[in-house]
Design an enzyme around this catalytic site. Structure first.
Site, PDB file in Angstrom:
ATOM      1  N   CYS A 110      47.025  97.543  10.170  1.00  0.00           N
ATOM      2  CA  CYS A 110      46.362  97.708   8.886  1.00  0.00           C
ATOM      3  C   CYS A 110      47.365  97.904   7.755  1.00  0.00           C
ATOM      4  CB  CYS A 110      45.461  98.932   8.939  1.00  0.00           C
ATOM      5  SG  CYS A 110      44.316  98.920  10.292  1.00  0.00           S
TER       6      CYS A 110
ATOM      7  N   ARG B 143      51.937  91.870   9.021  1.00  0.00           N
ATOM      8  CA  ARG B 143      51.679  92.966   9.948  1.00  0.00           C
ATOM      9  C   ARG B 143      50.643  92.586  11.002  1.00  0.00           C
ATOM     10  NH1 ARG B 143      52.851  98.112   6.698  1.00  0.00           N
ATOM     11  NH2 ARG B 143      51.505  99.230   8.103  1.00  0.00           N
TER      12      ARG B 143
ATOM     13  N   TRP C  54      43.302  95.777  11.191  1.00  0.00           N
ATOM     14  CA  TRP C  54      43.570  95.364  12.569  1.00  0.00           C
ATOM     15  C   TRP C  54      42.678  96.263  13.424  1.00  0.00           C
ATOM     16  CZ3 TRP C  54      45.828  97.558  17.040  1.00  0.00           C
ATOM     17  CH2 TRP C  54      46.265  96.630  18.003  1.00  0.00           C
TER      18      TRP C  54
ATOM     19  N   ASN D 109      44.483 103.536   7.354  1.00  0.00           N
ATOM     20  CA  ASN D 109      45.308 103.073   8.490  1.00  0.00           C
ATOM     21  C   ASN D 109      45.382 104.216   9.481  1.00  0.00           C
ATOM     22  OD1 ASN D 109      45.884 100.897   6.918  1.00  0.00           O
ATOM     23  ND2 ASN D 109      48.065 101.333   6.693  1.00  0.00           N
ATOM     24  N   GLY D 110      45.373 103.892  10.779  1.00  0.00           N
ATOM     25  CA  GLY D 110      45.509 104.951  11.786  1.00  0.00           C
ATOM     26  C   GLY D 110      44.221 105.129  12.557  1.00  0.00           C
TER      27      GLY D 110
ATOM     28  N   GLU E 174      62.874  90.140  28.201  1.00  0.00           N
ATOM     29  CA  GLU E 174      62.647  89.726  26.811  1.00  0.00           C
ATOM     30  C   GLU E 174      62.113  88.281  26.755  1.00  0.00           C
ATOM     31  OE1 GLU E 174      62.285  91.089  24.134  1.00  0.00           O
ATOM     32  OE2 GLU E 174      62.700  89.617  22.586  1.00  0.00           O
TER      33      GLU E 174
ATOM     34  N   LYS F 129      58.437  87.163  25.255  1.00  0.00           N
ATOM     35  CA  LYS F 129      58.276  86.159  24.192  1.00  0.00           C
ATOM     36  C   LYS F 129      57.257  85.101  24.612  1.00  0.00           C
ATOM     37  CE  LYS F 129      59.889  87.763  21.295  1.00  0.00           C
ATOM     38  NZ  LYS F 129      60.703  88.907  21.276  1.00  0.00           N
TER      39      LYS F 129
ATOM     40  N   GLU G 163      53.663  86.614  24.580  1.00  0.00           N
ATOM     41  CA  GLU G 163      53.056  86.942  23.288  1.00  0.00           C
ATOM     42  C   GLU G 163      52.804  85.715  22.420  1.00  0.00           C
ATOM     43  OE1 GLU G 163      56.976  88.837  21.050  1.00  0.00           O
ATOM     44  OE2 GLU G 163      55.021  89.512  20.409  1.00  0.00           O
TER      45      GLU G 163
ATOM     46  N   HIS H 246      61.362  91.449  47.665  1.00  0.00           N
ATOM     47  CA  HIS H 246      60.601  92.673  47.970  1.00  0.00           C
ATOM     48  C   HIS H 246      59.152  92.555  47.493  1.00  0.00           C
ATOM     49  CE1 HIS H 246      64.250  94.540  49.339  1.00  0.00           C
ATOM     50  NE2 HIS H 246      64.862  94.081  48.250  1.00  0.00           N
TER      51      HIS H 246
ATOM     52  N   LYS I 136      52.724  93.050  13.574  1.00  0.00           N
ATOM     53  CA  LYS I 136      54.175  93.190  13.421  1.00  0.00           C
ATOM     54  C   LYS I 136      54.596  94.653  13.497  1.00  0.00           C
ATOM     55  CE  LYS I 136      58.303  91.708  12.656  1.00  0.00           C
ATOM     56  NZ  LYS I 136      58.939  91.170  13.874  1.00  0.00           N
TER      57      LYS I 136
HETATM   58  O1  M6R Z   1      59.147  97.594  14.933  1.00  0.00           O
HETATM   59  P1  M6R Z   1      59.532  97.900  16.350  1.00  0.00           P
HETATM   60  O2  M6R Z   1      60.871  97.318  16.713  1.00  0.00           O
HETATM   61  O3  M6R Z   1      59.469  99.368  16.660  1.00  0.00           O
HETATM   62  O4  M6R Z   1      58.444  97.183  17.233  1.00  0.00           O
HETATM   63  C1  M6R Z   1      58.413  97.362  18.618  1.00  0.00           C
HETATM   64  C2  M6R Z   1      57.534  96.334  19.297  1.00  0.00           C
HETATM   65  O5  M6R Z   1      56.216  96.447  18.834  1.00  0.00           O
HETATM   66  C3  M6R Z   1      58.014  94.898  19.045  1.00  0.00           C
HETATM   67  O6  M6R Z   1      59.340  94.729  19.415  1.00  0.00           O
HETATM   68  C4  M6R Z   1      57.148  93.894  19.834  1.00  0.00           C
HETATM   69  O7  M6R Z   1      57.343  94.067  21.198  1.00  0.00           O
HETATM   70  C5  M6R Z   1      57.466  92.463  19.391  1.00  0.00           C
HETATM   71  N1  M6R Z   1      56.277  91.819  18.910  1.00  0.00           N
HETATM   72  C6  M6R Z   1      58.022  91.608  20.463  1.00  0.00           C
HETATM   73  O8  M6R Z   1      58.358  90.345  19.995  1.00  0.00           O
END
Ligand code: M6R
Length: 606
Positions: free
Chosen positions: A2, A27, A74, A98-99, A478, A482, A485, A501, A601
């Site tokens: 939000c 965001r 959001w 927000n929150g 990582e 990617k 997501e 395992h 974001k």
């Molecule tokens: O702003 P931050 O680095 O604290 O965010 C952490 C995660 O939300 C962020 O890295 C998220 O995993 C990404 N969307 C991954 O690409």
């Protein structure tokens, strides 16, 4: 997540609010709305979906006025819909939030009993009714104080009121909120980005503080209702770089920007004449640090995991890593000899902030590695190391990941030389190598066409695996994150040595598997694990580095070689093809690359 914008002006504000909401699109959100006060009436405009939809409605009905609040939502409580979009207004009060209000269910019951009627499924609407209820018998300040006492959870709130048409109210607990200053108008925003087209002069509210924003001045109050003075900060201008350039998506731009952002970060931290790292003025004695705890979420957590290998290898310090949402609720043994490092691109991630807050309350040494230097995490840490990579807009973190890795690596080197864990000669040699990174990253980006080809098989796969050992294990995690997501393909990152395992059972004919095996100390072992995958039908895309010796492997599907560099620095290069792989897989499938479904974001709720 939000986002909030509020303006108190003498001119119509809806258009300006809508433009600012567009700045908050990065965001991630599912609906938007605005409410303005005009001629003694509150007028709301809300819609599901994009801010453009809101703009189209506004252009038709021209709902406008000089005092207003806007929001991008959001969903947390209630589905994304026009009804659940903020603001939530009664006849006399309109609220954006927000929150999460944790006790909203119980408050709602009380308010219904008192005769209030609810329209939405949101937790936010209780705020609207709660204030209306308190205002029946109290002045505005007392009503806000009473509301603060009743609400549980974390929140940033913006309010306009029919009977107080000269004020916008801001209230904060746990979620960031900023006040901005303009010529004969003042603003409220969930962060300085929201206000950037209007001002670079801001004040951040602290927990349980609230403010009354008038056209010509702002009043700040503490949790006990005392008037307080707050500092005005000038936010950096680098945040104005929001141009996509010639790229189709921010993510593509951000991947290709990495040689430049890494160079900029190196420039900030390395004194090339003296071959020294400018990480100085620690507020503690480095030699007293016996353990380091690295904490983050998502991609930032993966940079913590990578740094664990570096710190263990180059210093005698013990290292642990933790996912912020786990750390904050565990029984932690806080040690005076421990340094807590918080890694966060946005500097606003709720779980990471809560972990920092917990450490602060236990008087621990805290250091943060952030991109946004005005963020809550940066402001509340003892020591801050910025990653200097400029605004990252794509929800999937790319250039910030490499920036985090770089700062963590430089910090490791600095600690190792200051504590005499490595010699001066070795330190200088490593600085020399790290300075090569911008060029090597640029050259590695030329693997793009090969990756684009391989991405087809990943895009249409039922599932995939990403394997690596040592430094390449966090990079495997990582790469898998990617792909999940962006392309919504199930992907699992695994230590290559753990396959037999259990997960080896998942491998079936034609399953695409990424194996990260640069020629480092783990190379031969990983190649053996790769062979086990190939023997069971796995279609392996091997990410290695350029070398004269051939890989002795049969039935390998594809191989992509990154540039060659000393072993420590390989994660900077092996990451690049994985970012491109996810990008192209999502592109092939036609997904919204910069705003993947369900994600945001800046994750400002738990
Ligand atoms: O702003 P931050 O680095 O604290 O965010 C952490 C995660 O939300 C962020 O890295 C998220 O995993 C990404 N969307 C991954 O690409």
């Amino acid at each position: 997540m939000c986002g909030i914008v509020g303006i108190n002006s003498s001119k119509p504000v809806t258009g300006v609010i809508i433009n600012s909401l567009k700045k908050l699109e990065y965001r991630g959100y599912d609906s938007a709305g605005v409410a303005v006060l005009n001629d003694g009436l509150i007028n709301e405009t809300k819609c599901e979906g994009r801010v453009e939809n809101l703009e189209n409605i506004f252009l038709k009905n021209k709902n406008d006025g000089p005092v207003g609040i806007g929001h991008v939502r959001w969903a947390t409580h209630g589905i994304p819909s026009q009804l659940n979009a903020h603001p939530h207004s009664s006849e006399s009060v309109s609220v954006v939030h927000n929150g999460i209000i944790e006790n909203s269910t119980i408050l709602k019951k009380h308010l219904i009993r008192a005769g209030h009627q609810f329209k939405s499924q949101t937790d936010t609407e209780v705020i609207t009714h709660l204030i209306s209820e308190y205002l029946k018998k109290n002045d505005l300040k007392t009503s806000i104080l009473k509301m603060l006492k009743r609400l549980h959870g974390s929140f940033a709130i913006g309010i306009i009121l029919k009977n107080f048409p000269d004020v916008v109210v801001g209230v904060r607990r746990g979620s960031p909120l900023a006040v901005g200053y303009g010529p004969n108008e003042n603003y409220l925003g969930s962060d300085s980005y929201a206000l950037k087209t209007m001002t670079n002069k801001v004040t951040y509210l602290d927990d349980d503080e609230f403010c009354f924003i008038y056209k010509d001045h702002v009043e700040f109050y503490s949790a006990d209702g005392e008037k307080i003075n707050k500092e005005i900060i000038e936010v950096s201008s680098e945040q104005s770089d929001y141009d996509k350039g010639n790229f189709k998506h921010y993510m593509a731009k951000e991947i290709h920007e990495q040689p430049v952002t890494i160079k900029a970060c190196l420039k900030e931290y390395i004194d090339q004449i003296n071959q020294n790292i400018n990480i100085i003025n620690f507020p503690w004695d480095i030699n007293e640090i016996e353990n380091i705890k690295l904490i983050g979420c998502g991609t930032a957590y993966h940079s913590c995991l990578t740094a664990k290998y570096w710190i263990e290898q180059l210093t005698n310090i013990e290292v642990e890593t933790d996912i912020a949402s786990e750390f904050r609720y565990r029984k932690n043994r806080f040690k005076k000899s421990q340094l807590y490092i918080f890694v966060s691109q946005s500097g606003e991630t709720a779980d990471t902030y809560a972990a920092l807050d917990l450490c602060k309350k236990n008087n621990m040494k805290t250091c943060s590695i952030v991109n946004v230097i005005e963020s809550s995490i940066a402001r509340d840490s003892d020591y801050v190391l910025p990653i200097h990579c400029g605004p990252e807009v794509g929800v999937a973190s790319t250039k910030a990941f490499l920036g985090q890795l770089l700062v963590l690596y430089l910090l490791t080197l600095k600690l190792s030389v200051e504590r005499k864990d490595v010699s001066q000669a070795k330190y200088k040699e490593k600085i020399k190598s790290v300075l090569m990174l911008p060029k090597l990253i640029k050259e590695t980006l030329s693997t793009e066409n090969e990756i684009q080809e391989a991405a087809k098989d990943f895009a249409h796969a039922k599932g995939s695996m990403f394997l690596g050992r040592g430094y390449s294990f966090p990079i495997a995690l990582e790469g898998a994150l990617k792909l999940k997501e962006l392309a919504y393909v199930h992907a699992e990152g695994y230590p290559a040595g753990e396959m037999k395992h259990g997960p080896l059972a998942l491998i079936e004919q034609g399953m695409p598997v990424v194996v990260i095996a640069p020629r480092d100390e783990f190379y031969k072992k990983t190649v053996s694990n790769m062979q086990e995958v190939i023997s069971r039908g796995g279609k392996v895309l091997l990410i290695s580095n350029k070398s004269t010796d051939e890989i002795s492997s049969e039935n390998l599907w594809k191989k992509i070689d990154v540039e060659t560099v000393n072993d420590d620095l390989l994660p900077f290069l092996t990451t690049i093809p994985l970012q491109l792989l996810a990008y192209y897989a999502a592109h092939i499938l036609g997904y919204d690359i910069d705003k993947p479904r369900n994600l945001a974001k800046s994750v400002t709720v738990e």
